[in-house]
Design a protein around this motif. Sequence first.
Motif, PDB file in Angstrom:
ATOM      1  N   PRO A  76      -6.290   0.302   7.658  1.00 23.19           N
ATOM      2  CA  PRO A  76      -6.863   1.665   8.472  1.00 23.19           C
ATOM      3  C   PRO A  76      -6.734   2.855   7.742  1.00 23.19           C
ATOM      4  N   GLY A  77      -5.669   2.855   6.915  1.00 32.57           N
ATOM      5  CA  GLY A  77      -5.166   4.269   6.419  1.00 32.57           C
ATOM      6  C   GLY A  77      -4.323   4.995   7.154  1.00 32.57           C
ATOM      7  N   ALA A  98       2.783  -1.390   5.068  1.00 29.68           N
ATOM      8  CA  ALA A  98       1.353  -1.722   4.999  1.00 29.68           C
ATOM      9  C   ALA A  98       0.931  -3.169   5.862  1.00 29.68           C
ATOM     10  N   VAL A  99       1.915  -3.933   5.845  1.00 28.56           N
ATOM     11  CA  VAL A  99       1.574  -5.213   6.633  1.00 28.56           C
ATOM     12  C   VAL A  99       1.669  -5.003   8.212  1.00 28.56           C
ATOM     13  N   GLN A 100       2.404  -3.968   8.409  1.00 29.92           N
ATOM     14  CA  GLN A 100       2.502  -3.585  10.069  1.00 29.92           C
ATOM     15  C   GLN A 100       1.097  -2.730  10.139  1.00 29.92           C
ATOM     16  N   ALA A 101       0.467  -1.861   9.574  1.00 30.66           N
ATOM     17  CA  ALA A 101      -0.613  -1.208   9.679  1.00 30.66           C
ATOM     18  C   ALA A 101      -1.749  -2.129   9.731  1.00 30.66           C
ATOM     19  N   MET A 102      -1.663  -3.154   9.113  1.00 33.36           N
ATOM     20  CA  MET A 102      -2.787  -4.028   9.076  1.00 33.36           C
ATOM     21  C   MET A 102      -2.553  -5.238   9.959  1.00 33.36           C
ATOM     22  N   HIS A 103      -1.586  -5.021  10.831  1.00 34.37           N
ATOM     23  CA  HIS A 103      -1.015  -6.234  11.783  1.00 34.37           C
ATOM     24  C   HIS A 103      -1.131  -7.607  11.290  1.00 34.37           C
ATOM     25  N   GLY A 104      -0.790  -7.723  10.090  1.00 34.21           N
ATOM     26  CA  GLY A 104      -0.412  -8.806   9.200  1.00 34.21           C
ATOM     27  C   GLY A 104      -1.814  -9.692   8.850  1.00 34.21           C
ATOM     28  N   SER A 149       9.443   9.373  -8.532  1.00 37.73           N
ATOM     29  CA  SER A 149       8.590  10.059  -7.219  1.00 37.73           C
ATOM     30  C   SER A 149       7.690   9.072  -6.749  1.00 37.73           C
ATOM     31  N   ILE A 150       7.197   9.311  -5.345  1.00 37.78           N
ATOM     32  CA  ILE A 150       6.159   8.688  -4.674  1.00 37.78           C
ATOM     33  C   ILE A 150       5.085   9.766  -4.482  1.00 37.78           C
ATOM     34  N   ASP A 151       3.782   9.148  -4.589  1.00 39.20           N
ATOM     35  CA  ASP A 151       2.676   9.864  -4.125  1.00 39.20           C
ATOM     36  C   ASP A 151       1.783   8.985  -3.357  1.00 39.20           C
ATOM     37  N   CYS A 152       1.043   9.640  -2.502  1.00 42.91           N
ATOM     38  CA  CYS A 152       0.142   8.675  -1.581  1.00 42.91           C
ATOM     39  C   CYS A 152      -1.212   9.362  -1.668  1.00 42.91           C
ATOM     40  N   GLU A 153      -2.126   8.370  -1.678  1.00 48.76           N
ATOM     41  CA  GLU A 153      -3.517   8.480  -1.391  1.00 48.76           C
ATOM     42  C   GLU A 153      -4.019   7.858  -0.383  1.00 48.76           C
ATOM     43  N   SER A 154      -4.791   8.177   0.682  1.00 48.89           N
ATOM     44  CA  SER A 154      -5.144   7.242   1.797  1.00 48.89           C
ATOM     45  C   SER A 154      -6.706   7.552   2.335  1.00 48.89           C
ATOM     46  N   ARG A 155      -7.445   6.557   2.578  1.00 51.47           N
ATOM     47  CA  ARG A 155      -8.742   6.662   3.161  1.00 51.47           C
ATOM     48  C   ARG A 155      -8.913   5.200   3.983  1.00 51.47           C
ATOM     49  N   PRO A 156      -9.550   5.362   5.003  1.00 53.95           N
ATOM     50  CA  PRO A 156      -9.563   3.974   5.972  1.00 53.95           C
ATOM     51  C   PRO A 156     -10.319   3.008   4.820  1.00 53.95           C
ATOM     52  N   GLY A 157      -9.518   1.915   4.814  1.00 49.67           N
ATOM     53  CA  GLY A 157      -9.840   0.703   3.862  1.00 49.67           C
ATOM     54  C   GLY A 157      -9.216   0.947   2.615  1.00 49.67           C
ATOM     55  N   THR A 204      -5.557   2.464   0.893  1.00 49.60           N
ATOM     56  CA  THR A 204      -4.215   3.179   0.914  1.00 49.60           C
ATOM     57  C   THR A 204      -3.441   2.672  -0.233  1.00 49.60           C
ATOM     58  N   VAL A 205      -3.029   3.745  -1.267  1.00 47.95           N
ATOM     59  CA  VAL A 205      -2.315   3.643  -2.459  1.00 47.95           C
ATOM     60  C   VAL A 205      -1.038   4.292  -2.453  1.00 47.95           C
ATOM     61  N   PHE A 206       0.077   3.703  -2.524  1.00 51.55           N
ATOM     62  CA  PHE A 206       1.288   4.425  -2.603  1.00 51.55           C
ATOM     63  C   PHE A 206       1.581   4.237  -4.078  1.00 51.55           C
ATOM     64  N   SER A 207       1.944   5.260  -4.742  1.00 51.00           N
ATOM     65  CA  SER A 207       2.262   5.433  -6.244  1.00 51.00           C
ATOM     66  C   SER A 207       3.658   5.737  -6.462  1.00 51.00           C
ATOM     67  N   ILE A 208       4.420   4.690  -6.959  1.00 48.96           N
ATOM     68  CA  ILE A 208       5.758   5.012  -7.477  1.00 48.96           C
ATOM     69  C   ILE A 208       6.007   5.306  -9.056  1.00 48.96           C
ATOM     70  N   PHE A 209       6.215   6.642  -9.572  1.00 46.32           N
ATOM     71  CA  PHE A 209       6.319   6.601 -11.004  1.00 46.32           C
ATOM     72  C   PHE A 209       7.645   6.813 -11.399  1.00 46.32           C
ATOM     73  N   LEU A 210       8.016   6.273 -12.391  1.00 40.48           N
ATOM     74  CA  LEU A 210       9.403   6.005 -12.833  1.00 40.48           C
ATOM     75  C   LEU A 210       9.353   6.314 -14.399  1.00 40.48           C
TER      76      LEU A 210
END
Length: 349
Positions: free
Chosen positions: A290-291, A250-256, A329-337, A339-345
Motif C-alpha cells: 500500500p505504500g 514490506a511483508v508486514q505492510a502487505m499482510h503477507g 546509505s539508504i533511500d526510499c521512494e514510495s507511492r501506493p502499489g 515502494t522502493v528501498f535503495s541501499i547504496f554501497l
Amino acid sequence: MKPPFPPVFSGLDCLSTGAMVLDADDSILYVNPAAETLLGVSGALLVGNVAEQVFERSPELRAAIRTARSEQETIIEYELDVAVSGHPPIRLGCSISPLDAPLHAMLIEMRAVDPHLRIARLEQARLQQEANRELLRNLAHEIKNPLGGIRGAAQLLEYELPRESLREYTQVIIKESDRLQSLMERLLTPHRMPRFGAVNIHEVLERVRSLILAETPSVTLRRDYDISLPEILADAEQLIQATLNIARNAVQAMHGQGEIVFKTRVARQITLESRRYLLGMRVEIIDNGPGIPEDIREQIFYPLVSGREGGSGLGLAVAQTLVAQNHGSIDCESRPGHTVFSIFLPLPT
C-alpha cells in the motif's frame, strides 16, 4: 519542424526552467525548449497529446495536475519522478498553476532537482537521526538497569505468594519486563562495530530470501540480479540484518500477500558519506504494497516512527545505522502499489 505556438506563449521560450501549457481538456498546447531538454523529448511529439497518457508512468505529477485543476490553486511538488514515453524517470521539482488565458489552461513549470541540495538534505537528516539514536541509546541504558531489579523483585514476590491465582499478576510484571528488555536490546544492538570482510551481495540477499520465505511462505519473492557485480568489503551479518528488516517491513505492510523484488545494479557517480564514488552498488527491495503513509514518509528512518499499528518503529532505524556503518546509505521512494528501498554501497576501486 517546431509547431506554431500561439504568440501568448512565445515569451516562455526564453525561460531557463521548463514550461508546459495544458488546455481545458489537459491536452498539451505548448512545450518550451527548456522542458524539451529536461524531458529529453521534442515538443512536436508532445503537443496535442493528453497529459494523462504522456505522463502515464508519473502518478504523482498526474495527481498534482488534477488537484491544481479541481482546487484552482497552485500546487508545488519539490521532488517527484517524471517519466515520458520509454525514457527513464528523472527527479524534478514542479509547480502547476491555473491560467486566466486560455480559459481553464494550466501551466506546469519544471526544474531539475539540484543534486547538491539533495545530498545536503540527506546529510542533515542523517545527522539528526544520529542525534536521535544517541539520545535513545542513553535512554535505553537508563531504563535497562532498573528493569532487571523490577523483574527480580517480581520473581521473589512470586515465591512468597500463598495462592496460585495471585501469581498471574507477578507473571504480568515479569513478561512486560522481558518485553521492555527486548526493546532496549534492539535499541542498543546497532552500536556494535562492523567486522569487514569480502561479501557477495547476492549471497546476502539469498540468505534474506530464505528467511522471509520460511517465515511467510505466502509472499512472492522475485530476483533481478546483476551477477557481474564484484564482492564488496563489508560486514555480511550487518547487511543481512539491514536487508531483512526492510523486507520484513514490506511483508508486514502487505499482510503477507504480495510480491517483493530483490534487484541489484551498478550505480554510477554516487556520493556516500560526503565522498564521491565513480562506481557503486545499488540494492533495491521493491514491494507492491500500500505504500508508506505520506504523513510519515520523511521520518520513516527515525526511531519509534511506524506506520503500522503495534510496530516499534525500530526496524528501519536499525537498518539505516547498519548500512551507514558499512559506508553506505539508504533511500526510499514510495507511492501506493510501489515502494522502493535503495541501499547504496561503494564498490572496490
